[in-house]
Write a protein that holds these residues in place. Structure first.
Motif, mmCIF file in Angstrom:
data_model
loop_
_atom_site.group_PDB
_atom_site.id
_atom_site.type_symbol
_atom_site.label_atom_id
_atom_site.label_comp_id
_atom_site.label_asym_id
_atom_site.label_seq_id
_atom_site.Cartn_x
_atom_site.Cartn_y
_atom_site.Cartn_z
ATOM 1 N N LEU A 172 -2.974 -2.621 -47.871
ATOM 2 C CA LEU A 172 -2.518 -3.931 -47.406
ATOM 3 C C LEU A 172 -3.045 -5.049 -48.294
ATOM 4 C CD1 LEU A 172 -2.708 -3.538 -43.528
ATOM 5 C CD2 LEU A 172 -0.744 -3.236 -45.063
ATOM 6 N N VAL A 173 -4.329 -5.026 -48.618
ATOM 7 C CA VAL A 173 -4.929 -6.097 -49.430
ATOM 8 C C VAL A 173 -5.769 -5.463 -50.524
ATOM 9 C CG1 VAL A 173 -6.362 -8.173 -49.451
ATOM 10 C CG2 VAL A 173 -5.004 -7.617 -47.408
ATOM 11 N N ARG A 174 -5.496 -5.857 -51.752
ATOM 12 C CA ARG A 174 -6.317 -5.431 -52.890
ATOM 13 C C ARG A 174 -6.949 -6.672 -53.503
ATOM 14 N NH1 ARG A 174 -2.568 -2.921 -56.972
ATOM 15 N NH2 ARG A 174 -4.517 -2.576 -58.116
ATOM 16 N N ALA A 190 -0.307 1.500 -43.120
ATOM 17 C CA ALA A 190 -0.823 1.561 -44.481
ATOM 18 C C ALA A 190 -1.744 2.762 -44.577
ATOM 19 C CB ALA A 190 -1.561 0.285 -44.844
ATOM 20 N N ARG A 191 -2.129 3.110 -45.789
ATOM 21 C CA ARG A 191 -3.192 4.096 -45.966
ATOM 22 C C ARG A 191 -4.543 3.403 -45.885
ATOM 23 N NH1 ARG A 191 -4.088 6.436 -51.749
ATOM 24 N NH2 ARG A 191 -5.141 4.410 -51.862
ATOM 25 N N ASP A 192 -4.767 2.392 -46.728
ATOM 26 C CA ASP A 192 -6.009 1.623 -46.729
ATOM 27 C C ASP A 192 -5.704 0.176 -46.359
ATOM 28 O OD1 ASP A 192 -7.560 3.809 -47.709
ATOM 29 O OD2 ASP A 192 -6.852 3.385 -49.733
ATOM 30 N N VAL A 193 -6.683 -0.482 -45.746
ATOM 31 C CA VAL A 193 -6.516 -1.896 -45.419
ATOM 32 C C VAL A 193 -6.983 -2.781 -46.568
ATOM 33 C CG1 VAL A 193 -7.297 -3.758 -43.901
ATOM 34 C CG2 VAL A 193 -6.610 -1.563 -42.933
ATOM 35 N N TYR A 233 -8.971 4.233 -45.395
ATOM 36 C CA TYR A 233 -10.172 3.497 -44.988
ATOM 37 C C TYR A 233 -9.841 2.027 -44.764
ATOM 38 C CZ TYR A 233 -12.696 7.612 -46.603
ATOM 39 O OH TYR A 233 -13.143 8.893 -46.768
ATOM 40 N N ILE A 234 -10.579 1.416 -43.860
ATOM 41 C CA ILE A 234 -10.444 -0.031 -43.691
ATOM 42 C C ILE A 234 -10.940 -0.737 -44.941
ATOM 43 C CG2 ILE A 234 -11.241 -2.020 -42.333
ATOM 44 C CD1 ILE A 234 -11.276 -0.128 -39.936
ATOM 45 N N ILE A 259 -7.595 6.126 -39.154
ATOM 46 C CA ILE A 259 -8.167 5.394 -40.277
ATOM 47 C C ILE A 259 -9.679 5.301 -40.053
ATOM 48 C CG2 ILE A 259 -7.879 3.072 -39.299
ATOM 49 C CD1 ILE A 259 -7.085 2.214 -42.230
ATOM 50 N N ARG A 260 -10.423 5.302 -41.132
ATOM 51 C CA ARG A 260 -11.880 5.296 -41.068
ATOM 52 C C ARG A 260 -12.416 3.940 -41.532
ATOM 53 N NH1 ARG A 260 -11.537 10.466 -44.730
ATOM 54 N NH2 ARG A 260 -9.537 9.426 -45.111
ATOM 55 N N LEU A 261 -13.709 3.721 -41.327
ATOM 56 C CA LEU A 261 -14.270 2.406 -41.622
ATOM 57 C C LEU A 261 -14.461 2.150 -43.109
ATOM 58 C CD1 LEU A 261 -17.036 1.641 -38.960
ATOM 59 C CD2 LEU A 261 -14.837 0.530 -39.243
#
Length: 536
Positions: A172-174, A190-193, A233-234, A259-261
């Motif tokens: 979502l955000v890079r 998403a996969r990662d946040v 992952y978040i 999803i994990r932290l």
């Protein structure tokens, strides 16, 4: 004569109308249609290029439904401090939005190339079918040296995303650089946040703390709802400078499924007050990679789903979901896992890798854990598991934890796997509450040095009454190395006998066999009171 505008509120003064209208612009000012069918890419980009704040309206007079800006190419933000905001707060995907349904690999819906940008109350969607394109993102923030004031990339991102709904991309955000505040958002599909990187073309900034070693800092993910994700992952950090990320805070998020932290290297970081439910993905909820230092994981609730209905039907079976495993500490230092609740965990709650130091596991509640390891060796059924191999673990405190198993599985509170030549140095085990069939640890294949405190669950005082039989046995929750028995009544009151593991096996008085202490003869006389003191 200039045309003026006066707001219809007490105290308002007249303003030049052209000045008033330039407070912000909308894509409609540049010809956007907003019906979700017409291509609004050029109009939205023109609004961003104006250098003014940009507002997305939620609806237009005479138009049914909410405004949807369809775009067919990535948008670019190049004005420092620009605010792009919606006229309504974050909500469902039906409100005013920017939609990029043809988002491709390695593309972002919005590229933020400037510093201090604020995205507020926006709804931004990527590709909503055929999976997430590799490398795609909703927001990609990276200071562009050609845009910045000093023609150098100092990593100054300073991005704020608040009350937004973001969804439909691999990440979502890079962020490639320093500082982001991601708060009060609805983050879905998403996969990662959040993925954190560091610019390859970074140059030291004007301040002493704006260097590669100290500049990668200031990341906040707070009070978001995160759901419908696919196993990532978040927060994860990547790149050649990942070992220097500092000041990460992941606080107060509601995280719903799959999803994990966190995974990566974290220094001076806090993970607290998050609620994570029935995550069925593999690996650990928090994975602190080698080099992590000064991390607190506190007051979180991690729980797997209990049976979802009272009775099963052919169409609707009873379903449970478990958390795979809790926290992995891989060669990290100064880490506390404190005051968390873990429920329905398949494997260990805390895994401690070789080379870790100064680890505190305290005041956690562990309900129904190690569910997948019931038939495995006791070390694998341990909520706190030390992985040995070739490096020592120096400094471990396990204190004040509660383990509650609906179906007792035995095992130990602290398990040692792959012991090799590992030594656990400076071990302190305090007053933990564990099931009756669970012991603390036998440490039979691992040396333990300098253990100044082994309280309650690593030392035991047992008052007992002699029964006159040839022997009487007591099973402890740990393997004692030293036992003293004292007679507290009768003619020999005050006399005692002490044995250690080196001599007890052949003793005719008191024997130590693993966790079992056996008293004999004069130390088991009928109707005589004794006290047995054992220490690990």
């Amino acid at each position: 004569m200039p045309v003026t505008y006066t707001a219809h509120y007490p105290g308002a003064v007249a303003r030049d109308l052209s000045e008033k209208l330039s407070d912000f612009v909308t894509p409609m000012d540049f010809g956007a249609v907003g019906d979700g069918v017409a291509d609004d890419t050029v109009a939205v980009q023109a609004a961003l290029d104006s250098g003014r704040h940009v507002m997305l309206v939620s609806n237009r007079d005479g138009q049914s439904g909410f405004v949807k800006h369809l775009i067919t190419a990535p948008l670019n933000v190049t004005t420092d401090g620009q605010r792009i905001f919606g006229s309504t707060g974050a909500g469902y995907m039906g409100k005013a939005s920017i939609n990029f349904p043809t988002l491709g690999a390695n593309q972002a819906v919005i590229n933020v190339k400037s510093s201090g940008v604020v995205l507020d109350s926006l709804i931004v969607k990527g590709r909503d079918s055929d999976g997430f394109p590799a490398g795609s993102s909703i927001i990609f923030a990276n200071e562009d040296a050609a845009v910045g004031p000093d023609t150098a990339n100092n990593g100054d991102v300073d991005l704020t995303i608040s009350q937004c709904s973001l969804g439909e991309a691999e990440t979502l955000v890079r962020v490639t650089g320093r500082t982001i505040r991601l708060t009060n958002c609805n983050l879905v599909r998403a996969r990662d946040v959040l993925q954190i990187d560091w610019p390859a073309d970074f140059e030291d900034g004007p301040n002493d703390d704006n260097t590669a070693l100290s500049g990668m800092r200031g990341y906040t993910v707070r009070d978001n709802r995160i759901h419908g994700c696919t196993g990532g992952y978040i927060v994860t950090n990547i790149g050649t400078n990942k070992a220097n990320m500092r000041g990460l805070m992941v606080i107060g998020n509601f995280i719903d499924t799959n999803i994990r932290l966190f995974r990566g290297v974290a220094k001076d970081a806090l993970f607290s007050d998050n609620v994570v439910i029935h995550s069925t993905v593999a690996a650990h909820l928090v994975h602190l990679e080698a080099g992590s230092d000064s991390v607190r994981i506190a007051s979180n609730i991690f729980y797997g789903m209990e049976p979802n209905r009272l009775e099963a039907t052919p169409e609707h079976p009873i379903v449970t979901r478990e958390i795979h495993s809790g926290v992995l500490i891989a060669a990290a230092r100064n880490v506390s896992v404190d005051g968390n609740h873990f429920k329905r965990v398949n494997n260990a709650v805390v895994d401690i890798g070789p080379g870790s130091a100064n680890i505190l596991v305290r005041n956690n509640v562990m309900k129904d854990v190690c569910l997948a390891n019931i038939a495995t060796p006791a070390a694998d059924r341990a909520p706190v598991r030390v992985n040995g191999q070739s490096a020592d673990v120096d400094g471990l405190v396990v204190d004040g934890n509660i383990v509650d198993q609906s179906n007792p599985t035995g095992g130990s509170l602290i398990g040692i796997v792959n012991p090799g030549s590992t030594t656990i140095k400076n071990l302190s085990v305090g007053a933990n509450v564990v099931p009756t069939d669970m012991y603390i640890s036998d440490f039979s294949s691992t040396a333990v040095t300098n253990a100044p405190e082994m309280l309650d669950t690593a030392q035991k005082v047992i008052p007992y009454e002699g029964d006159g039989n040839a022997t009487q046995a007591f099973t402890l929750k740990f393997t004692p190395s030293y036992v003293t028995v004292t007679q507290v009544s009768g003619a020999a009151q005050g006399q005692s006998v002490s044995v250690g593991t080196a001599s007890a096996a052949a003793s005719g008085l008191v024997e130590i066999t693993g966790r079992v202490v056996t008293v004999k003869g004069a130390w088991n006389t009928s109707s005589t009171a004794y006290t047995l003191f054992a220490i690990a």
